[in-house]
Write an enzyme that holds these catalytic residues in place. Structure first.
Site, short mmCIF file in Angstrom:
data_model
loop_
_atom_site.label_atom_id
_atom_site.label_comp_id
_atom_site.label_asym_id
_atom_site.label_seq_id
_atom_site.Cartn_x
_atom_site.Cartn_y
_atom_site.Cartn_z
N HIS A 256 3.85 6.91 5.49
CA HIS A 256 2.66 7.60 6.00
C HIS A 256 1.86 6.82 7.05
CE1 HIS A 256 0.25 5.40 2.92
NE2 HIS A 256 -0.76 5.61 3.75
N GLU B 268 1.31 5.73 12.88
CA GLU B 268 -0.01 5.30 13.34
C GLU B 268 -0.05 3.79 13.62
OE1 GLU B 268 -2.78 6.64 14.02
OE2 GLU B 268 -4.45 5.35 13.42
N ASP B 269 0.44 3.00 12.67
CA ASP B 269 0.23 1.54 12.74
C ASP B 269 1.36 0.79 13.44
OD1 ASP B 269 -2.05 2.07 11.41
OD2 ASP B 269 -1.39 1.30 9.46
N HIS C 299 0.82 -1.22 0.00
CA HIS C 299 0.00 0.00 0.00
C HIS C 299 0.85 1.27 0.00
CE1 HIS C 299 -2.90 3.07 1.03
NE2 HIS C 299 -2.34 3.23 2.22
N ASP D 170 -3.14 8.64 -1.19
CA ASP D 170 -3.46 7.57 -0.25
C ASP D 170 -4.92 7.14 -0.45
OD1 ASP D 170 -3.43 5.88 1.99
OD2 ASP D 170 -3.89 7.53 3.38
N ASP E 63 -24.40 17.32 -23.87
CA ASP E 63 -23.00 17.37 -24.29
C ASP E 63 -22.32 16.03 -24.09
OD1 ASP E 63 -23.25 17.47 -21.63
OD2 ASP E 63 -22.12 19.30 -21.32
MN MN Z 1 -2.70 4.70 3.82
#
Ligand code: MN
Length: 740
Positions: free
Chosen positions: A77, A81-82, A53, A146, A266
């Site tokens: 990124h 957090e993870d 990812h 992301d 259109d």
């Molecule tokens: Mn992500």
């Protein structure tokens, strides 16, 4: 944007080293390997190793043309957090520097905005994002990448999660991409959203589009062939693209406007990309030469770019078998900006020095970002982004969290009227971020503005007209005065007129004044002196616009009494006629010095007999006749190259008994009440005026603009039509020419 091709750090490194662009590959490799080690043992729902990812996000970031630090931040990124047990921001800063760490921090903070309540969450998200954006715009770019990758791979997630993510993307991320002018990402996000939220509708429309294109290969090829040949003949270097409408744009039209697929106007669109701005206009001219254009559909976003920097010429023309199709014309530079928005300025290197100021504005930003030795103060970057790119808009919030975008410098009053005219009209005060402020205060991006209202409010003040920045607020305030305060307006209007008349140092009686005003009013479409006083009073017309006419009328009628010699002068002045030398006329127009020329009336202003006019010698299409006060004339005259192409033109003396009809444009600002269009059309047919074309658009929260094209004899006839239309209930104002 192409689907991802990189799944591993190695694949990404190979792609970057072959890209021909300058990166700090060592640093990126280090970031990739560090991220891989941190995410070791983590897997995506699809079963792939988690590192696929961040690698994919980094690939999209690099496709956008962003720099080394952005790619590193994309790789890292999700780590803070993870993988909080293995790393933190400090660690990242020591390994990759302050800039990468700052970007990662921005991205981490956005991820943790996990708010339960849906509606509030979107708005709070957007608010935080706009604020993050004003810190460093690259945070938003990476966040969009992301989100794009998450959307591309959303199919494997369970339905409730899928729906939530798709909705959030629809409400927050796609509009954000649009704001930044990143059409390519915006369109892909929207198409993905619809494919998840309404898979059946999506598939149906996709099928329709495929079928329709399948059936129309002949038509499309025919048009392409004609255009291709013509542009080549004129030595224009160009590229043609067809099939540019997205599934979502068709979807939205069908569902929002309740149209069936066959009614999509259109559906066919063609894009012509050329090298220079001048060629855009040349190509446009050639298109209009080959195909009949649909009136009212031409948009010049080159001279007036959209707020998100989008520039192009748009027109709709009729092709074979009466099938309409849209043509967009732009340069490569405009094209890149249309697709990548602000990002284009990192990627796009302008070969020739274009005069567009947009370049100058953004050139230093690309320098700033590309400079690896980062000596520039980030605060400076922030300020510049705010003033240079978002220079035209302020985003403020209602206490409920709705975002209101206002032109820069707008006041609290503008904000109140942007919400609803009822709010503005009953406003007694305002708070910004909880503090009472004066109502002329201009809030800044991120402020929460609360309007204090009271049912006992006496309504807006006339002074507000001088304070507000938006025409929306001004129009709403004027309508209020027009509606509520006729008696007061008349008094105010009389006072204004008196102040003007007194400057001329000549006595007059009240009835003389009323006669002058009535006479002038009659000529410009007012039924009575009071009507004109009323309009002056609520600001519907500026005194300066009629002061000259008042003066003329005053001199002719009031001053003349007892001062005969002045009358003689004035009369001479007024009957001064022109004696053109080489006379040849066409359409009732005489063009000075040009014999036998073809005359056509400019569509921008549609002059009528009685209007002061001027001619412009076009290249190969005769003389185009404009009203002397047409904005295009003013603009056109600024170009010294064309100075000798402007020629004097006059209306021919009409022989009695002949009546020619001319096309005239009228814009009517109305309160959008039931039946108003019908009333307008009945009034026109009562006057035996032929209605040639009508279209309407919304104007503010409760108004509409009705644009008409009618047939008309001359200026006097026009004014008599206008004054009749003004007597219809709900008609606020009428202007000549088409309003957009
Ligand atoms: Mn992500």
């Amino acid at each position: 944007m192409a689907a991802n091709t990189c799944f591993t750090v190695e694949q990404l490194m190979e792609k970057l080293s072959n890209s021909g662009r300058k990166y700090d590959l060592e640093k990126i490799k280090m970031a990739g390997e560090y991220a891989k080690s941190l995410h070791e043992g983590q897997f995506r729902v699809s079963g792939e190793p988690y590192i696929s990812h961040p690698v994919a996000v980094a690939e999209i970031v690099s496709d956008l043309g962003l720099d080394t630090n952005s790619i590193c931040a994309a790789l890292l990124h999700d780590t803070v957090e993870d993988c909080s047990d293995k790393t933190d921001l400090k660690e990242i800063e020591s390994k990759f520097g302050a800039e990468t760490a700052m970007l990662v921090d921005g991205l981490t903070k956005m991820v943790t905005l996990n708010i339960e309540d849906k509606e509030e969450a979107h708005i709070e998200n957007l608010r935080k994002m706009l604020l993050a954006m004003s810190k460093d715009i690259r945070v938003i770019f990476i966040k969009l990448c992301d989100r794009l990758h998450n959307m591309r791979t959303l199919a494997v997630k369970a339905d409730p999660k899928r729906r939530k993510t798709a909705l959030e993307t629809m409400y927050v991320y796609a509009p954000l991409a649009h704001r930044l002018g990143m059409q390519k990402i915006k369109q892909e996000l929207e198409n993905l959203c619809i494919s998840y939220l309404d898979p059946i509708g999506y598939a149906e429309i996709k099928q329709y589009i495929d079928d329709k294109y399948g059936q129309s290969v002949g038509f499309i090829e025919n048009v392409r062939g004609i255009v291709d040949k013509k542009l080549r003949e004129n030595n224009i270097h160009f590229e043609l693209a067809g099939r540019i409408k997205s599934v979502y744009s068709i979807y939205r039209k069908m569902f929002n406007q309740g149209k069936s697929f066959d009614e999509i106007y259109d559906f066919y669109a063609m894009r012509i990309i050329v090298d220079t701005e001048l060629e855009c206009y040349t190509a446009l001219g050639l298109i209009h030469e080959m195909f009949k254009s649909v009136p009212g559909r031409f948009k010049d976003y080159i001279s007036t770019p959209k707020p998100n920097m989008y520039r192009s010429l748009h027109t709709t023309v009729i092709g074979r078998d009466g099938i309409p199709f849209e043509v967009q014309i732009r340069t490569w530079e405009m094209h890149h900006i249309a697709e990548y928005g602000i990002c284009a300025h990192w990627k796009y290197k302008s070969g020739e020095k274009s005069k567009a100021d947009i370049d100058n504005k953004l050139e230093w930003i690309s320098r700033l970002i590309e400079t690896e030795s980062n000596t520039t103060d980030p605060d400076e970057f922030l300020e510049a982004i705010k003033t240079d790119i978002f220079h035209d808009e302020t985003f403020v919030f209602t206490p409920k969290g709705d975002v209101i975008a206002l032109p820069l410098g707008s006041t609290v009053i503008d904000f109140a009227y942007a919400i609803h005219s009822g709010v503005g009209n009953s406003m007694i005060g305002a708070k910004i971020n909880g503090m009472i402020v004066p109502i002329e205060r201009a809030p800044v991006t991120g402020d929460i503005v609360e309007i204090l209202t009271s049912s006992s409010s006496k309504g807006p003040s006339r002074d507000w007209l001088n304070i507000v920045k938006t025409s929306e607020a001004r129009t709403k305030i004027r309508s209020w005065f027009k509606r509520e305060k006729r008696a007061e307006n008349i008094v105010a209007g009389k006072a204004m007129v008196d102040a003007e008349f007194k400057r001329w140092s000549h006595g007059y009686t009240e009835s003389q004044r009323n006669d002058v005003v009535a006479a002038v009013g009659q000529r410009i479409g007012y039924m009575s002196a009071d009507d004109l006083y009323n309009t002056l009073g609520y600001g519907g017309i500026a005194l300066s616009k009629v002061a000259g006419k008042f003066k003329d009328e005053f001199e002719r009628t009031v001053m003349v009494e007892g001062e005969g010699e002045q009358a003689a002068d004035i009369t001479v002045e007024q009957v001064k006629t022109v004696a053109p030398k080489n006379i040849k006329s066409n359409g009732g127009i005489i063009v000075d010095g040009l014999e036998g020329c073809l005359v056509k009336f400019a569509r921008c202003c549609n002059p009528l007999p009685g209007d002061s006019v001027i001619g412009f010698i076009t290249r190969g299409h005769g003389v185009s006749v404009h009203k002397s006060d047409c904005p295009n004339v003013r603009l056109g005259k600024e170009n010294p190259e064309n100075a000798d192409r402007w020629v004097e033109a006059y209306w021919e003396e009409k022989k009695s008994g002949t009546v020619d009809l001319y096309e005239a444009q009228i814009s009517i600002y109305v309160f959008d009440r039931m039946g108003i269009i019908a009333d307008i059309s009945v009034a026109l047919s009562d006057m035996k005026v032929q209605l040639l074309q009508i279209n309407t658009s919304k104007y503010g929260s409760e108004g509409a603009i009705v644009n008409l094209k009618i047939s008309c004899k001359n200026v006097d006839h026009y004014h008599s039509i206008v004054s009749k239309l003004k007597s219809i209930e709900g008609v606020n104002d009428i202007t000549r020419g088409y309003a957009q």
